[in-house]
Every structure is written in C-alpha cells, then in structure tokens.
Design a protein around this motif. Structure first.
Motif: not given
Length: 221
Positions: A44, A48, A50, A167, A171-172, A174-175, A178, A180-181
């Motif tokens: 992460a 991130m 979340d 996911w 979806q993953l 996209d993260e 962005r 996120g990971w």
C-alpha cells in the motif's frame, strides 16, 4: 464489488469458517498477454487512505482478466491459531515446544468472506479445496488442512487468516494506475518467516527502496 466465488457448506460444521470455496468454479486461464501479478506482493502506498488496506501488504494468489484474489499478510486479529482450532473442534496434538502455532496470530486476510478461513502454505500438499499459486505455495480453504496441522502432519510453513481481498475485472489495475499500490515479486521468507510488524518494510526493500523515501508515486517490479 468483488465477485464472490461459489461456496459449499460443511455438513459437519454448518457455521464453520472452513466451508470450502469451490476453486474449480474459477474462470478459465486468460490470454497470455493479460497482466498476471499472482505470487506478487501489493504494498500500500501512502496515498492508500482506505482504513482496511492502508499500511498493508497483500499476497496475490490469483490475478487475471476477471479480477484478483489475495490475502493481507501483516494485519492480525485478536485470535490465535490454537483458539481457532478449538472453535472448530480440533486440538493441537503435537507438543507446544515443537510448534509455534499455539501462539501464532490468525490474520485478517481482507473484507471478502471475512467469516471464512484461508490458509497460505508451503509445500502445496493435497487438500480438498486448494488453489495452487506457485510450485510450492497454495491457498487452501478446506478444513482438512487444519486437521493435518493439528496432528503435526500439515505444511511446514503456513499463514492462517479469516477473510481475503478481492478485486473485480480491471479494478486492481485501476488502483495501481492511481498510485494505490507498489508491486514486487513475493519472497516466501517475508510471507512466512518474518514477524508481522516487519513485513511491510521488508516488502518495500525488495524493490530496493528506502522506506523513508517512499512517496505517492506508483511503480512495480
């Protein structure tokens, strides 16, 4: 919302978290050109925020055009493995000094199917509901693996969790786009051998990154 896999109830323990997932219901293998991050860590990023995934490392067990499935490996519940075994009517038969399992924490694997058990383990073994990840590592959801562990005949290295991370298609990816990971090929030593509190930093170091320099920029290896 992540897609849920078909499950089957255990007639002996209808409320057990060890009801088998039917991995045979998984979609066929996607085309070779599809991104496949199975056997990778997701780390992460600071971006991130979340509350579930912030500060986590996820081991990805399956990733294809239909989505991804993984387990958080550095977030503990307040339950230990011996307590879990007792709850599903199993007793650790081997002497405590021969096993650290009685004191090992059960992990919070993720928000998907959080009432069901997941075991990452090596070597793979032969259990009734298992998803092979690599030649050595598998994800098993059937209770027979813990019965083997209780008898001292189970896998030598394992990680027990409740719940997993999932996911949907795209979806993953996209993260990751962005920021996120971070992603990096997994190291079994980080997965099975290190204390939980050391796994995040150790996973980052696999990328050759000083954790103190980690920013919100995306990247993978």
């Amino acid at each position: 919302m992540p897609k849920q896999r078909k499950t089957s109830k255990s007639p002996e323990h209808p409320d057990s978290p060890w009801d088998s997932l039917d991995f045979s219901a998984a979609p066929d293998t996607p085309p070779r050109e599809s991104l496949n991050l199975a056997d990778h860590f997701l780390i992460a990023m600071p971006s991130m925020l979340d509350p579930v995934f912030g500060g986590t490392v996820v081991y990805l067990c399956e990733h294809n055009a239909n989505g991804a499935l993984g387990v958080i490996i550095n977030k503990a519940t307040d339950m230990t493995v011996d307590v879990l075994l007792n709850r599903i009517d199993l007793t650790l038969e081997i002497a405590p000094e021969l096993s650290m399992l009685d004191r090992a924490p059960v992990l919070y694997g993720g928000p998907v199917q959080a009432d069901r058990g997941f075991v990452l383990h090596a070597p793979r073994g032969d259990f009734s509901s298992t998803l092979p990840v690599t030649e050595e590592i598998s994800l098993t959801t059937s209770k027979d693996i813990l019965a083997a562990v209780a008898l001292g005949s189970g896998p030598q290295r394992l990680l027990v969790s409740l719940g997993c991370a999932g996911w949907g298609a795209g979806q993953l990816e996209d993260e990751i786009t962005r920021n996120g990971w971070l992603t990096v090929r997994a190291d079994p030593a980080v997965l099975f051998d290190l204390p939980l509190e050391q796994r995040f930093v150790a996973a980052i170091k696999l990328l050759g990154i000083d954790p103190m320099m980690l920013s919100g920029e995306a990247g993978h290896a």
